[in-house]
Scaffold this active site. Structure first.
Site, PDB file in Angstrom:
ATOM      1  N   GLY A  15       0.872  -1.176   0.000  1.00 47.42           N
ATOM      2  CA  GLY A  15       0.000   0.000   0.000  1.00 47.42           C
ATOM      3  C   GLY A  15       0.896   1.208   0.000  1.00 47.42           C
ATOM      4  CG  LEU A  16       4.119   0.964  -1.723  1.00 45.77           C
ATOM      5  CD1 LEU A  16       5.111   0.463  -2.770  1.00 45.77           C
ATOM      6  CD2 LEU A  16       4.836   1.218  -0.394  1.00 45.77           C
ATOM      7  CE  LYS A  51      -4.613   8.738  14.011  1.00 46.43           C
ATOM      8  NZ  LYS A  51      -5.034   8.404  12.704  1.00 46.43           N
ATOM      9  CG  ASN A  70      -7.959  10.765  14.427  1.00 44.23           C
ATOM     10  OD1 ASN A  70      -6.845  10.724  14.938  1.00 44.23           O
ATOM     11  ND2 ASN A  70      -8.165  10.466  13.165  1.00 44.23           N
ATOM     12  CD  GLU A  83      -6.896  15.566  14.055  1.00 43.17           C
ATOM     13  OE1 GLU A  83      -6.062  14.683  14.364  1.00 43.17           O
ATOM     14  OE2 GLU A  83      -7.386  15.658  12.909  1.00 43.17           O
TER      15      GLU A  83
HETATM   16  P1  NDP Z   1      -5.514   5.619   0.714  1.00 43.66           P
HETATM   17  O1  NDP Z   1      -6.353   5.490   1.909  1.00 43.66           O
HETATM   18  O2  NDP Z   1      -5.930   6.573  -0.337  1.00 43.66           O
HETATM   19  O3  NDP Z   1      -5.348   4.160   0.047  1.00 43.66           O
HETATM   20  C1  NDP Z   1      -4.681   3.966  -1.158  1.00 43.66           C
HETATM   21  C2  NDP Z   1      -3.876   2.687  -1.126  1.00 43.66           C
HETATM   22  O4  NDP Z   1      -4.732   1.555  -0.857  1.00 43.66           O
HETATM   23  C3  NDP Z   1      -3.217   2.413  -2.447  1.00 43.66           C
HETATM   24  O5  NDP Z   1      -1.956   1.839  -2.226  1.00 43.66           O
HETATM   25  C4  NDP Z   1      -4.179   1.419  -3.082  1.00 43.66           C
HETATM   26  O6  NDP Z   1      -3.578   0.614  -4.063  1.00 43.66           O
HETATM   27  C5  NDP Z   1      -4.547   0.597  -1.889  1.00 43.66           C
HETATM   28  N1  NDP Z   1      -5.779  -0.166  -2.079  1.00 43.66           N
HETATM   29  C6  NDP Z   1      -7.046   0.312  -2.092  1.00 43.66           C
HETATM   30  N2  NDP Z   1      -7.926  -0.694  -2.267  1.00 43.66           N
HETATM   31  C7  NDP Z   1      -7.206  -1.829  -2.328  1.00 43.66           C
HETATM   32  C8  NDP Z   1      -7.541  -3.213  -2.497  1.00 43.66           C
HETATM   33  N3  NDP Z   1      -8.813  -3.604  -2.589  1.00 43.66           N
HETATM   34  N4  NDP Z   1      -6.531  -4.106  -2.558  1.00 43.66           N
HETATM   35  C9  NDP Z   1      -5.259  -3.713  -2.440  1.00 43.66           C
HETATM   36  N5  NDP Z   1      -4.869  -2.441  -2.275  1.00 43.66           N
HETATM   37  C10 NDP Z   1      -5.831  -1.509  -2.235  1.00 43.66           C
HETATM   38  O7  NDP Z   1      -3.986   5.926   1.099  1.00 43.66           O
HETATM   39  P2  NDP Z   1      -3.333   6.816   2.248  1.00 43.66           P
HETATM   40  O8  NDP Z   1      -1.882   6.669   2.052  1.00 43.66           O
HETATM   41  O9  NDP Z   1      -3.933   8.180   2.319  1.00 43.66           O
HETATM   42  O10 NDP Z   1      -3.758   6.086   3.598  1.00 43.66           O
HETATM   43  C11 NDP Z   1      -3.413   4.741   3.883  1.00 43.66           C
HETATM   44  C12 NDP Z   1      -4.027   4.359   5.210  1.00 43.66           C
HETATM   45  O11 NDP Z   1      -3.479   5.174   6.232  1.00 43.66           O
HETATM   46  C13 NDP Z   1      -5.541   4.552   5.281  1.00 43.66           C
HETATM   47  O12 NDP Z   1      -6.109   3.525   6.047  1.00 43.66           O
HETATM   48  C14 NDP Z   1      -5.686   5.873   5.978  1.00 43.66           C
HETATM   49  O13 NDP Z   1      -6.921   5.982   6.655  1.00 43.66           O
HETATM   50  C15 NDP Z   1      -4.520   5.830   6.935  1.00 43.66           C
HETATM   51  N6  NDP Z   1      -4.015   7.115   7.395  1.00 43.66           N
HETATM   52  C16 NDP Z   1      -3.934   8.169   6.530  1.00 43.66           C
HETATM   53  C17 NDP Z   1      -3.446   9.395   6.954  1.00 43.66           C
HETATM   54  C18 NDP Z   1      -3.338  10.523   5.990  1.00 43.66           C
HETATM   55  O14 NDP Z   1      -2.972  11.629   6.426  1.00 43.66           O
HETATM   56  N7  NDP Z   1      -3.591  10.322   4.705  1.00 43.66           N
HETATM   57  C19 NDP Z   1      -3.000   9.603   8.339  1.00 43.66           C
HETATM   58  C20 NDP Z   1      -3.045   8.425   9.138  1.00 43.66           C
HETATM   59  C21 NDP Z   1      -3.552   7.246   8.669  1.00 43.66           C
HETATM   60  P3  NDP Z   1      -3.560   1.104  -5.600  1.00 43.66           P
HETATM   61  O15 NDP Z   1      -2.375   1.986  -5.727  1.00 43.66           O
HETATM   62  O16 NDP Z   1      -3.417  -0.169  -6.361  1.00 43.66           O
HETATM   63  O17 NDP Z   1      -4.851   1.805  -5.872  1.00 43.66           O
END
Ligand code: NDP
Length: 477
Positions: free
Chosen positions: A9-10, A183, A187, A190
């Site tokens: 999950g990048l 966590k 929030n 927050e």
């Molecule tokens: P997103 O929540 O937007 O998730 C995107 C990632 O999830 C991509 O790597 C995507 O892969 C992958 N993904 C989505 N659906 C699937 C699936 N069915 N199977 C496999 N991979 C999947 O990314 P963020 O980086 O914003 O957040 C990641 C996590 O961290 C979330 O749970 C979020 O709530 C949490 N978080 C986020 C914060 C923030 O500030 N953004 C802060 C703290 C926690 P692909 O590239 O293939 O689409």
């Protein structure tokens, strides 16, 4: 080479956490559903450390040293389950899956239980600090087994934020869902902090008559005192920003409808289930939802009410000082409520959470980081069984000194028709807790009248019922 940790999950968070691990000397295996993201990361940041780019799930797992540490940073909910189902069959007993997404703690408890049956440690981990925190050092709240923390703790300590005294902003919060629970409450707090700051801003604007730029200066001054915090700091930045297109204050060109992703709402939902009064956090969640009811607000625009008249300069200045007192006192109350929720959750789920430790790991990296948290930590360190932050002598003393101003600010807000639900809920909580008698006695009387729900007496043991429909004698229930 085998990697000490793998990240799947990048997107923004996973990518920056992977870089953070690599920058700290760890070899990091990379995986993402869409493989382009994996290769882009290596292309752009490969020079920062040792990355092992993989495409197939089995190659990702094979790249990890044993016991394996596999971190999931995907969209919370269904996607997290899908990814677990993909990888769990490829793992062996003793391996760890770390979920750093914003999962609901109940999901984390379910996943932990399922994976435990296969000998796999599931470590639900709260991570706060957004994109920047993930890269430079977030506040990290891992749950899961003690055994998993023995293996993961040192790595998390390395990549975490450090408080001013050098302490890493990570601790083993407790078993299964404890990390995600904490966590969630983080929030919620927050939300409350942001709402209180918003109310202070609106009062300074409408009651005192200050401009956004002047209010930014006031916040900058506050940020040098006891309100010193990340949120106050960025508030000053936002308020002093001018819109490039119009030259107007930025805050005046943004639509006044606040959105939310759900963790604040969960904090309130769970508090309702646990019976914990988190009225300040609830008001913050409701204030956001009220702001979004465009049609309702449109339809209510003409309703009667006072028009605020700005104060003269000297009075405005004195009023700003009072708002600082009201904001600080209300902030103490919202942290009191949030920590109460953690304490009750900890009892309910046997997590044995060290509240002082939680205050300590929120001192750096996360959104609510603040000098104030050092004080909370000190309060719990001095008395781990503190029933409430309000029973800490130092906080009680500060509120005692702030309360006249706090009340005055609410009188002004009410008179001038400026909504201050956060300040007001906080004061009501404070006054309710210190009251000798609450109208709950009357509530019990009403319940007994219409539903024979019984009541207890102040002077005798037992449950009683009054025969309201008959001769009104009292009977033992
Ligand atoms: P997103 O929540 O937007 O998730 C995107 C990632 O999830 C991509 O790597 C995507 O892969 C992958 N993904 C989505 N659906 C699937 C699936 N069915 N199977 C496999 N991979 C999947 O990314 P963020 O980086 O914003 O957040 C990641 C996590 O961290 C979330 O749970 C979020 O709530 C949490 N978080 C986020 C914060 C923030 O500030 N953004 C802060 C703290 C926690 P692909 O590239 O293939 O689409």
């Amino acid at each position: 080479t085998s990697a000490q940790i793998g990240v799947t999950g990048l997107a923004v968070m996973g990518r920056n956490l992977a870089r953070n691990f690599a920058r700290n000397g760890y070899t990091v295996a990379l995986h993402n559903r869409t493989v382009a993201r994996t290769h882009d990361l290596v292309k752009e940041f490969g020079h920062e450390g040792d990355f092992v780019a993989t495409e197939a799930a089995k190659d990702f797992v094979a790249a990890l040293e044993r016991p394996r540490r596999l971190m999931i940073m995907v969209k919370a909910g269904g996607p997290t389950d899908a990814v677990i189902q993909e990888f769990a069959p490829l793992l062996e007993p003793g391996d760890m899956i770390i979920d750093g997404g914003n999962a609901h703690f109940a999901d984390t408890r379910r996943r932990e239980k399922e994976l435990r049956e296969h000998g796999i440690h599931f470590v639900g981990t709260g991570i706060s600090g957004g994109e920047e925190g993930a890269l430079h050092g977030p506040s990290i709240m891992p749950g899961g087994s003690t055994e998993s923390y023995d293996s993961l703790g040192p790595m998390l300590e390395k990549i975490s934020a450090k408080a001013k005294d050098g302490a890493p902003c990570v601790t083993h919060v407790g078993a299964d869902g404890a990390g995600h629970f904490v966590k969630m409450v983080h929030n919620g707090i927050e939300y409350a902090d942001m709402q209180l700051i918003g109310e202070a801003y609106q009062l300074l604007r409408d009651v005192a008559g200050y401009s956004p730029a002047q209010i930014a200066e006031i916040f900058r001054t506050w940020n040098t005192g006891r309100l010193d915090s990340y949120l106050i700091e960025i508030t000053a930045e936002v308020l002093s920003h001018a819109d490039a297109a119009t030259g107007k204050p930025f805050v005046d060109v943004v639509q006044d409808q606040a959105e939310q992703k759900g963790t604040g709402r969960w904090t309130v939902q769970i508090a309702l289930d646990l019976g914990v009064p988190v009225s300040g956090i609830a008001e913050a969640v409701f204030a956001r939802s009220l702001s979004g009811h465009h049609a309702l607000r449109q339809a209510s625009r003409g309703l009667a009410g006072p028009k605020p008249a700005p104060l003269a300069e000297a009075e405005a200045r004195a009023f700003a000082d009072r708002v600082e007192q009201a904001l600080y006192a209300s902030k103490i109350v919202s942290y009191t409520q949030g920590f109460h929720e953690i304490a009750v959750g900890s009892d309910e789920y046997d997590w044995n959470i060290d509240l002082g430790k939680i205050a300590s790991i929120w001192r750096g990296g996360c959104i609510i980081r603040a000098a104030f948290l050092d004080r909370i930590r000190a309060a719990y360190d001095a008395r781990p069984d503190l029933p409430s932050l309000l029973s800490d002598e130092a906080f009680a003393q500060e509120i005692a000194e702030a309360q006249d101003d706090w009340r005055d600010v609410l009188v002004a807000a009410t008179r001038q028709g400026v909504p201050a639900p956060g300040f007001s809920a906080a004061l009501a909580y404070y006054d309710a807790l210190r009251a000798d008698r609450l109208p709950a006695a009357l509530t019990q009387g009403q319940r007994d009248f219409f539903g024979a729900h019984t009541y207890r007496r102040t002077d005798r043991e037992g449950s009683f019922h009054t025969l309201w429909g008959g001769d009104r004698t009292e009977v033992e229930a």
